[in-house]
Design a protein around this motif. Structure first.
Motif, mmCIF file in Angstrom:
data_model
loop_
_atom_site.group_PDB
_atom_site.id
_atom_site.type_symbol
_atom_site.label_atom_id
_atom_site.label_comp_id
_atom_site.label_asym_id
_atom_site.label_seq_id
_atom_site.Cartn_x
_atom_site.Cartn_y
_atom_site.Cartn_z
ATOM 1 N N ARG A 27 0.856 -1.183 0.000
ATOM 2 C CA ARG A 27 0.000 0.000 0.000
ATOM 3 C C ARG A 27 0.891 1.231 0.000
ATOM 4 O O ARG A 27 1.918 1.259 0.678
ATOM 5 C CB ARG A 27 -0.889 0.035 1.244
ATOM 6 C CG ARG A 27 -2.050 -0.923 1.166
ATOM 7 C CD ARG A 27 -2.935 -0.881 2.408
ATOM 8 N NE ARG A 27 -2.297 -1.601 3.510
ATOM 9 C CZ ARG A 27 -1.998 -1.059 4.672
ATOM 10 N NH1 ARG A 27 -2.270 0.207 4.913
ATOM 11 N NH2 ARG A 27 -1.422 -1.756 5.625
ATOM 12 N N GLN A 28 0.460 2.249 -0.741
ATOM 13 C CA GLN A 28 1.208 3.513 -0.764
ATOM 14 C C GLN A 28 0.321 4.579 -0.140
ATOM 15 O O GLN A 28 -0.616 5.070 -0.764
ATOM 16 C CB GLN A 28 1.570 3.908 -2.196
ATOM 17 C CG GLN A 28 2.263 5.258 -2.297
ATOM 18 C CD GLN A 28 3.625 5.271 -1.623
ATOM 19 O OE1 GLN A 28 4.480 4.474 -1.951
ATOM 20 N NE2 GLN A 28 3.806 6.153 -0.673
ATOM 21 N N PRO A 29 0.594 4.975 1.135
ATOM 22 C CA PRO A 29 -0.211 6.052 1.735
ATOM 23 C C PRO A 29 0.034 7.367 0.991
ATOM 24 O O PRO A 29 1.123 7.608 0.468
ATOM 25 C CB PRO A 29 0.294 6.134 3.171
ATOM 26 C CG PRO A 29 1.092 4.896 3.408
ATOM 27 C CD PRO A 29 1.565 4.424 2.074
ATOM 28 N N LYS A 30 -1.017 8.174 0.972
ATOM 29 C CA LYS A 30 -0.889 9.478 0.308
ATOM 30 C C LYS A 30 0.143 10.328 1.044
ATOM 31 O O LYS A 30 0.330 10.202 2.245
ATOM 32 C CB LYS A 30 -2.226 10.217 0.301
ATOM 33 C CG LYS A 30 -3.257 9.579 -0.579
ATOM 34 C CD LYS A 30 -4.533 10.381 -0.559
ATOM 35 C CE LYS A 30 -5.569 9.739 -1.457
ATOM 36 N NZ LYS A 30 -6.827 10.455 -1.424
ATOM 37 N N THR A 150 2.619 43.650 -2.187
ATOM 38 C CA THR A 150 3.721 42.700 -2.198
ATOM 39 C C THR A 150 3.108 41.312 -2.066
ATOM 40 O O THR A 150 2.549 40.973 -1.027
ATOM 41 C CB THR A 150 4.692 42.969 -1.027
ATOM 42 O OG1 THR A 150 5.120 44.331 -1.106
ATOM 43 C CG2 THR A 150 5.890 42.056 -1.107
ATOM 44 N N ALA A 151 3.205 40.537 -3.134
ATOM 45 C CA ALA A 151 2.630 39.188 -3.116
ATOM 46 C C ALA A 151 3.517 38.265 -2.286
ATOM 47 O O ALA A 151 4.739 38.393 -2.288
ATOM 48 C CB ALA A 151 2.500 38.661 -4.544
ATOM 49 N N GLN A 152 2.905 37.365 -1.552
ATOM 50 C CA GLN A 152 3.629 36.381 -0.750
ATOM 51 C C GLN A 152 3.555 35.032 -1.456
ATOM 52 O O GLN A 152 2.496 34.640 -1.942
ATOM 53 C CB GLN A 152 2.995 36.266 0.651
ATOM 54 C CG GLN A 152 3.009 37.558 1.432
ATOM 55 C CD GLN A 152 4.415 37.963 1.833
ATOM 56 O OE1 GLN A 152 5.257 37.132 2.115
ATOM 57 N NE2 GLN A 152 4.672 39.250 1.830
ATOM 58 N N LYS A 153 4.687 34.328 -1.487
ATOM 59 C CA LYS A 153 4.700 33.013 -2.112
ATOM 60 C C LYS A 153 4.009 32.015 -1.198
ATOM 61 O O LYS A 153 4.087 32.127 0.018
ATOM 62 C CB LYS A 153 6.139 32.559 -2.359
ATOM 63 C CG LYS A 153 6.832 33.383 -3.424
ATOM 64 C CD LYS A 153 8.210 32.843 -3.704
ATOM 65 C CE LYS A 153 8.885 33.659 -4.799
ATOM 66 N NZ LYS A 153 10.227 33.164 -5.084
ATOM 67 N N PRO A 154 3.351 31.007 -1.785
ATOM 68 C CA PRO A 154 2.714 30.001 -0.938
ATOM 69 C C PRO A 154 3.768 29.134 -0.255
ATOM 70 O O PRO A 154 4.854 28.912 -0.787
ATOM 71 C CB PRO A 154 1.875 29.184 -1.921
ATOM 72 C CG PRO A 154 2.446 29.452 -3.264
ATOM 73 C CD PRO A 154 3.109 30.788 -3.205
ATOM 74 N N LYS A 155 3.433 28.651 0.944
ATOM 75 C CA LYS A 155 4.324 27.761 1.694
ATOM 76 C C LYS A 155 3.760 26.352 1.566
ATOM 77 O O LYS A 155 2.667 26.070 2.060
ATOM 78 C CB LYS A 155 4.397 28.184 3.158
ATOM 79 C CG LYS A 155 5.022 29.557 3.337
ATOM 80 C CD LYS A 155 5.023 29.976 4.788
ATOM 81 C CE LYS A 155 5.610 31.368 4.938
ATOM 82 N NZ LYS A 155 5.542 31.850 6.307
ATOM 83 N N ILE A 156 4.506 25.501 0.883
ATOM 84 C CA ILE A 156 4.059 24.135 0.639
ATOM 85 C C ILE A 156 4.988 23.186 1.386
ATOM 86 O O ILE A 156 6.198 23.198 1.183
ATOM 87 C CB ILE A 156 4.071 23.817 -0.877
ATOM 88 C CG1 ILE A 156 3.160 24.796 -1.617
ATOM 89 C CG2 ILE A 156 3.649 22.377 -1.118
ATOM 90 C CD1 ILE A 156 3.215 24.694 -3.112
ATOM 91 N N TYR A 157 4.410 22.393 2.266
ATOM 92 C CA TYR A 157 5.153 21.384 3.010
ATOM 93 C C TYR A 157 4.630 20.024 2.555
ATOM 94 O O TYR A 157 3.439 19.748 2.685
ATOM 95 C CB TYR A 157 4.945 21.544 4.520
ATOM 96 C CG TYR A 157 5.306 22.915 5.028
ATOM 97 C CD1 TYR A 157 6.630 23.274 5.221
ATOM 98 C CD2 TYR A 157 4.324 23.856 5.299
ATOM 99 C CE1 TYR A 157 6.963 24.537 5.686
ATOM 100 C CE2 TYR A 157 4.641 25.113 5.753
ATOM 101 C CZ TYR A 157 5.972 25.455 5.948
ATOM 102 O OH TYR A 157 6.288 26.705 6.396
ATOM 103 N N ALA A 158 5.515 19.178 2.038
ATOM 104 C CA ALA A 158 5.113 17.846 1.580
ATOM 105 C C ALA A 158 6.021 16.810 2.218
ATOM 106 O O ALA A 158 7.238 16.969 2.244
ATOM 107 C CB ALA A 158 5.195 17.765 0.060
ATOM 108 N N LYS A 159 5.406 15.747 2.766
ATOM 109 C CA LYS A 159 6.149 14.644 3.352
ATOM 110 C C LYS A 159 5.715 13.387 2.628
ATOM 111 O O LYS A 159 4.544 13.013 2.648
ATOM 112 C CB LYS A 159 5.854 14.533 4.847
ATOM 113 C CG LYS A 159 6.567 13.379 5.511
ATOM 114 C CD LYS A 159 6.116 13.229 6.952
ATOM 115 C CE LYS A 159 6.691 11.954 7.537
ATOM 116 N NZ LYS A 159 6.058 11.625 8.788
ATOM 117 N N VAL A 160 6.674 12.743 1.991
ATOM 118 C CA VAL A 160 6.378 11.519 1.260
ATOM 119 C C VAL A 160 6.374 10.370 2.261
ATOM 120 O O VAL A 160 7.332 10.167 2.997
ATOM 121 C CB VAL A 160 7.431 11.271 0.150
ATOM 122 C CG1 VAL A 160 7.138 9.971 -0.559
ATOM 123 C CG2 VAL A 160 7.448 12.434 -0.821
#
Length: 188
Positions: A27-30, A150-160
């Protein structure tokens, strides 16, 4: 001569095999993911507009003047009227003085009375615009608005997440039904 013969007889093994198949599950959890979008930095700087309205001339045209200016105007008008009154009395006195010895006593007074109290002609009638055109003066200095974003970049945190691998190995069990044999006979 006869040679002895060897006779070999074999019996194969017989087995009863129970095979449990291997079991494998993968199984591969998301992936665990969070995304934050900080709000943009918005700066708004404004300067106020300035509107100046000078209606003092229009108010004067309508007869609405301040107390200082009103008292000054009335003082000036009183001064002018008193000077006119003194000039008129001097003129009338001169007429009386010049014509006094000519037996015109009553006629001189009648003429002076007619000059002062006779019907006077009214001034010409005309249309007057009140207040006068252009008497209200308007001065406007527009305000300014500066907008800085002043636009702020999105903060994306991903854990495989690692795959979940479950494996149960297969198993083979057997029962021997017939044992193997080798029979050797010598025939002679």
């Amino acid at each position: 001569m006869r040679l002895p013969q060897i006779q070999i007889k074999t019996t194969d093994i017989e087995m009863d095999l129970n095979i449990a198949k291997p079991r494998q599950e993968i199984r591969q959890p998301k992936a665990t993911q969070t995304i934050e979008q900080p709000a943009a930095i918005l700066e708004i700087n404004t300067t106020r507009g300035v509107l100046k309205i000078d209606s003092s001339q229009a108010r004067r045209d309508l007869g609405l003047i301040g107390p200082l200016e009103s008292s000054s105007n009335y003082a000036e008008k009183g001064k002018q009227d008193s000077l006119k009154g003194m000039a008129r009395r001097a003129r009338e006195g001169r007429q009386l003085m010049e014509n006094a010895g000519k037996d015109q006593g009553r006629a001189i007074l009648q003429n002076i009375a007619k000059q002062n109290h006779g019907p006077k002609r009214a001034g010409p009638y005309n249309i007057k615009f009140v207040p006068s055109i252009g008497s209200v003066k308007i001065d406007y200095t527009p305000g300014t608005t500066d907008v800085n974003i002043t636009a702020q970049k999105p903060k994306i945190y991903a854990k495989v997440n690692k795959p979940v691998h479950e494996y149960t190995p297969g198993k083979v069990t057997g029962t021997m039904i017939q044992r193997p044999r080798v029979d050797i006979d010598v025939i002679g």
